[in-house]
Design a protein around this motif. Sequence first.
Motif, PDB file in Angstrom:
ATOM      1  N   VAL A   1      15.283  -6.407  29.442  1.00 22.69           N
ATOM      2  CA  VAL A   1      13.884  -6.202  29.047  1.00 22.69           C
ATOM      3  C   VAL A   1      13.136  -5.390  30.089  1.00 22.69           C
ATOM      4  CG1 VAL A   1      11.686  -7.382  28.610  1.00 22.69           C
ATOM      5  CG2 VAL A   1      13.789  -8.263  27.598  1.00 22.69           C
ATOM      6  N   GLU A   2      13.432  -5.628  31.374  1.00 23.15           N
ATOM      7  CA  GLU A   2      12.720  -4.905  32.428  1.00 23.15           C
ATOM      8  C   GLU A   2      13.068  -3.419  32.448  1.00 23.15           C
ATOM      9  OE1 GLU A   2      16.154  -7.248  34.370  1.00 23.15           O
ATOM     10  OE2 GLU A   2      14.614  -7.559  32.824  1.00 23.15           O
ATOM     11  N   SER A   3      14.041  -3.011  31.652  1.00 18.43           N
ATOM     12  CA  SER A   3      14.371  -1.588  31.556  1.00 18.43           C
ATOM     13  C   SER A   3      13.447  -0.849  30.603  1.00 18.43           C
ATOM     14  CB  SER A   3      15.825  -1.401  31.094  1.00 18.43           C
ATOM     15  OG  SER A   3      16.725  -1.865  32.063  1.00 18.43           O
ATOM     16  N   PHE A   4      12.713  -1.588  29.753  1.00 20.19           N
ATOM     17  CA  PHE A   4      11.787  -0.906  28.851  1.00 20.19           C
ATOM     18  C   PHE A   4      10.380  -1.515  28.840  1.00 20.19           C
ATOM     19  CE2 PHE A   4      14.525  -3.756  26.265  1.00 20.19           C
ATOM     20  CZ  PHE A   4      13.593  -4.588  25.666  1.00 20.19           C
TER      21      PHE A   4
ATOM     22  N   ARG B   1       0.816  -1.219   0.000  1.00 21.18           N
ATOM     23  CA  ARG B   1       0.000   0.000   0.000  1.00 21.18           C
ATOM     24  C   ARG B   1       0.845   1.263   0.000  1.00 21.18           C
ATOM     25  NH1 ARG B   1      -4.441  -0.889  -2.135  1.00 21.18           N
ATOM     26  NH2 ARG B   1      -4.865   1.250  -1.505  1.00 21.18           N
ATOM     27  N   HIS B   2       2.158   1.130  -0.070  1.00 22.62           N
ATOM     28  CA  HIS B   2       3.078   2.266  -0.130  1.00 22.62           C
ATOM     29  C   HIS B   2       2.899   3.200   1.069  1.00 22.62           C
ATOM     30  CE1 HIS B   2       4.120   0.946  -4.128  1.00 22.62           C
ATOM     31  NE2 HIS B   2       2.864   1.011  -4.497  1.00 22.62           N
ATOM     32  N   VAL B   3       2.913   2.602   2.253  1.00 24.33           N
ATOM     33  CA  VAL B   3       2.853   3.393   3.477  1.00 24.33           C
ATOM     34  C   VAL B   3       4.064   3.059   4.332  1.00 24.33           C
ATOM     35  CG1 VAL B   3       0.328   3.462   3.410  1.00 24.33           C
ATOM     36  CG2 VAL B   3       1.479   1.709   4.799  1.00 24.33           C
ATOM     37  N   GLY B   4       4.260   3.825   5.393  1.00 22.11           N
ATOM     38  CA  GLY B   4       5.397   3.605   6.262  1.00 22.11           C
ATOM     39  C   GLY B   4       5.198   2.427   7.186  1.00 22.11           C
ATOM     40  N   ILE B   5       6.313   1.882   7.659  1.00 23.57           N
ATOM     41  CA  ILE B   5       6.259   0.833   8.676  1.00 23.57           C
ATOM     42  C   ILE B   5       7.341   1.130   9.710  1.00 23.57           C
ATOM     43  CG2 ILE B   5       7.684  -0.660   7.222  1.00 23.57           C
ATOM     44  CD1 ILE B   5       5.096  -1.915   9.792  1.00 23.57           C
ATOM     45  N   PHE B   6       6.912   1.315  10.942  1.00 29.23           N
ATOM     46  CA  PHE B   6       7.873   1.437  12.026  1.00 29.23           C
ATOM     47  C   PHE B   6       8.020   0.048  12.635  1.00 29.23           C
ATOM     48  CE2 PHE B   6       9.550   2.027  16.179  1.00 29.23           C
ATOM     49  CZ  PHE B   6      10.323   3.168  16.141  1.00 29.23           C
ATOM     50  N   PRO B   7       9.163  -0.612  12.455  1.00 33.52           N
ATOM     51  CA  PRO B   7       9.333  -2.000  12.900  1.00 33.52           C
ATOM     52  C   PRO B   7       9.622  -2.058  14.402  1.00 33.52           C
ATOM     53  CG  PRO B   7      11.336  -1.253  11.870  1.00 33.52           C
ATOM     54  CD  PRO B   7      10.352  -0.115  11.751  1.00 33.52           C
ATOM     55  N   ARG B   8       8.607  -1.793  15.200  1.00 29.66           N
ATOM     56  CA  ARG B   8       8.794  -1.722  16.645  1.00 29.66           C
ATOM     57  C   ARG B   8       9.363  -3.021  17.216  1.00 29.66           C
ATOM     58  NH1 ARG B   8       4.028  -0.794  21.074  1.00 29.66           N
ATOM     59  NH2 ARG B   8       2.953  -2.123  19.573  1.00 29.66           N
ATOM     60  N   PHE B   9       8.894  -4.164  16.710  1.00 33.68           N
ATOM     61  CA  PHE B   9       9.372  -5.449  17.218  1.00 33.68           C
ATOM     62  C   PHE B   9      10.887  -5.565  17.067  1.00 33.68           C
ATOM     63  CE2 PHE B   9      10.199  -9.994  17.124  1.00 33.68           C
ATOM     64  CZ  PHE B   9       9.384 -10.494  18.127  1.00 33.68           C
ATOM     65  N   GLU B  10      11.387  -5.231  15.883  1.00 30.99           N
ATOM     66  CA  GLU B  10      12.819  -5.353  15.628  1.00 30.99           C
ATOM     67  C   GLU B  10      13.615  -4.289  16.375  1.00 30.99           C
ATOM     68  OE1 GLU B  10      14.355  -7.775  14.235  1.00 30.99           O
ATOM     69  OE2 GLU B  10      12.488  -8.807  13.767  1.00 30.99           O
ATOM     70  N   VAL B  11      13.054  -3.099  16.484  1.00 33.27           N
ATOM     71  CA  VAL B  11      13.741  -2.034  17.216  1.00 33.27           C
ATOM     72  C   VAL B  11      13.907  -2.419  18.684  1.00 33.27           C
ATOM     73  CG1 VAL B  11      13.495   0.332  18.076  1.00 33.27           C
ATOM     74  CG2 VAL B  11      13.095  -0.154  15.660  1.00 33.27           C
ATOM     75  N   MET B  12      12.831  -2.928  19.298  1.00 30.51           N
ATOM     76  CA  MET B  12      12.898  -3.314  20.708  1.00 30.51           C
ATOM     77  C   MET B  12      13.792  -4.539  20.907  1.00 30.51           C
ATOM     78  SD  MET B  12       8.943  -2.599  21.886  1.00 30.51           S
ATOM     79  CE  MET B  12       9.239  -2.991  23.623  1.00 30.51           C
ATOM     80  N   ARG B  13      13.785  -5.448  19.956  1.00 32.76           N
ATOM     81  CA  ARG B  13      14.671  -6.600  20.060  1.00 32.76           C
ATOM     82  C   ARG B  13      16.133  -6.150  19.992  1.00 32.76           C
ATOM     83  NH1 ARG B  13      13.646 -11.994  16.682  1.00 32.76           N
ATOM     84  NH2 ARG B  13      13.912 -10.651  14.845  1.00 32.76           N
ATOM     85  N   ASP B  14      16.398  -5.142  19.173  1.00 36.04           N
ATOM     86  CA  ASP B  14      17.743  -4.591  19.100  1.00 36.04           C
ATOM     87  C   ASP B  14      18.171  -3.998  20.443  1.00 36.04           C
ATOM     88  OD1 ASP B  14      19.872  -3.488  16.843  1.00 36.04           O
ATOM     89  OD2 ASP B  14      19.658  -2.094  18.524  1.00 36.04           O
ATOM     90  N   TRP B  15      17.241  -3.307  21.131  1.00 34.87           N
ATOM     91  CA  TRP B  15      17.573  -2.774  22.458  1.00 34.87           C
ATOM     92  C   TRP B  15      18.123  -3.883  23.351  1.00 34.87           C
ATOM     93  CZ3 TRP B  15      12.266   0.046  23.566  1.00 34.87           C
ATOM     94  CH2 TRP B  15      12.157   1.162  22.736  1.00 34.87           C
ATOM     95  N   HIS B  16      17.434  -5.025  23.327  1.00 32.92           N
ATOM     96  CA  HIS B  16      17.779  -6.108  24.249  1.00 32.92           C
ATOM     97  C   HIS B  16      18.976  -6.921  23.775  1.00 32.92           C
ATOM     98  CE1 HIS B  16      17.398  -9.215  27.198  1.00 32.92           C
ATOM     99  NE2 HIS B  16      17.058 -10.138  26.314  1.00 32.92           N
TER     100      HIS B  16
END
Length: 334
Positions: free
Chosen positions: A284-287, A262-277
Amino acid sequence: MSSFRPFGLTAWLAAPMAAALLMPVTLSPACAQAVAVAPTAPQAASPAPGPQTTTPATSQQESPEQRGLTARAIDKVKQVAKSAGDIFSRVPCLPPKDAHKGGAKSMGSLPHVASKLVAGKPVVIVAFGSSSTAGFGASSPDFNYPNRLAAQLHRQYPTADITVINAGVGGEDAPEMMKRLQKEVIDVHPDLVIWQVGTNAVLRNLDPGDTAKLVEDGITRIQAVGDADIVLVDPQYSPRVTERPESAGKMVKLLGRVAELRHVGIFPRFEVMRDWHEKQDIPVESFVISDGLHMNDWGYACFAQLLGDDIIRSVGQIKLGVNVPANVRTYRPM
C-alpha cells in the motif's frame, strides 16, 4: 477555485515536425502514458520509444525561428517520453489481473468525446472532485492525475486541441461540489466530465445514500444542458478509507448503481487499487502517501493511465466503426 489548464495542446506542438515525431501508432499500452516533466521524479530513466526520440531532418526552407521551435518541441517530446518511463521503471502499471479472465465487463462507450477526437474537433475535459483530483500527495502539479491524463492524450493525439481542466478542491464532497457545479462544470461546456466523489463523505460518516442522491441530481443537471460524457470515480482503496468498511462499501455500491441508472461511466478506483495490493502484491505504501489516504506519484500516474487507456480504446471503437449505443456508457477499465 483551483481550476487550471495544464496543457495548451497546440502550443508546443505548433512546429510541423513535432506531429510527425509523435505518431502514436507505434505506442503499446504499456508505454502510452506520458507526463509533464517534474524535476523531482526520483526514478531512474527508462529509454523512450524510438519514434519519439528520433530527430527528423530540418527542412531547408525553415527559418532560424522555425528551427528553434522545432528543436524545442523535440526536446519537450524527449522529456515527456523519459518521464513516462521513469514513473513506472520500478513497478509497472498493469490493469487488474482478472481483466482477461472473464471477471471484468468490457467497456462501454464515451461516444461524445471519442467522436470529437476522431473528427479533429477541440475537446474539453473537466476533472471535478476533491483533493485527489487537485493532486494532494503528488510531488509536483505535473504529477497529479489530470496533468498525467492530459499528457497521455497529448502524446496519443499530438495534433488534437485538448484541454483538461483541474476543478479539484481539497476537503470537498458532494454538498460542496454541487455549489460550484454550474460555474466550474456546466458553464464550461465540457465534452467529458470525470467526477471523483465520495471519499470525504466516508471519512465524515455522512450517509452514502445522501451522497448518491446529490451525485444523481448533479448528473441530471449536466445531462439536461448538453451531451457530455460523464465518468464517476469512486473512493480510493487506502487505510483511512478501508478502516470504515461498511460506509466505504455502501458508497462504492451506490455510486456504481447511480452510474448504471444514469447511463454514465464508472471508474471503479476502489477495486482497481485493491487489485494492486491484493492481486498484484504491491505494498500500500507504494501507491499511498504516509497520511494513509492520498495517492502518491505512482498511484496518480497508474490511475491516469488506466483512465486514459479507456478513452483511447473508445476512440478506437469509433474509428473501427463499432456502433456502441449512446446509452451504453457504463464501463470498467479492465
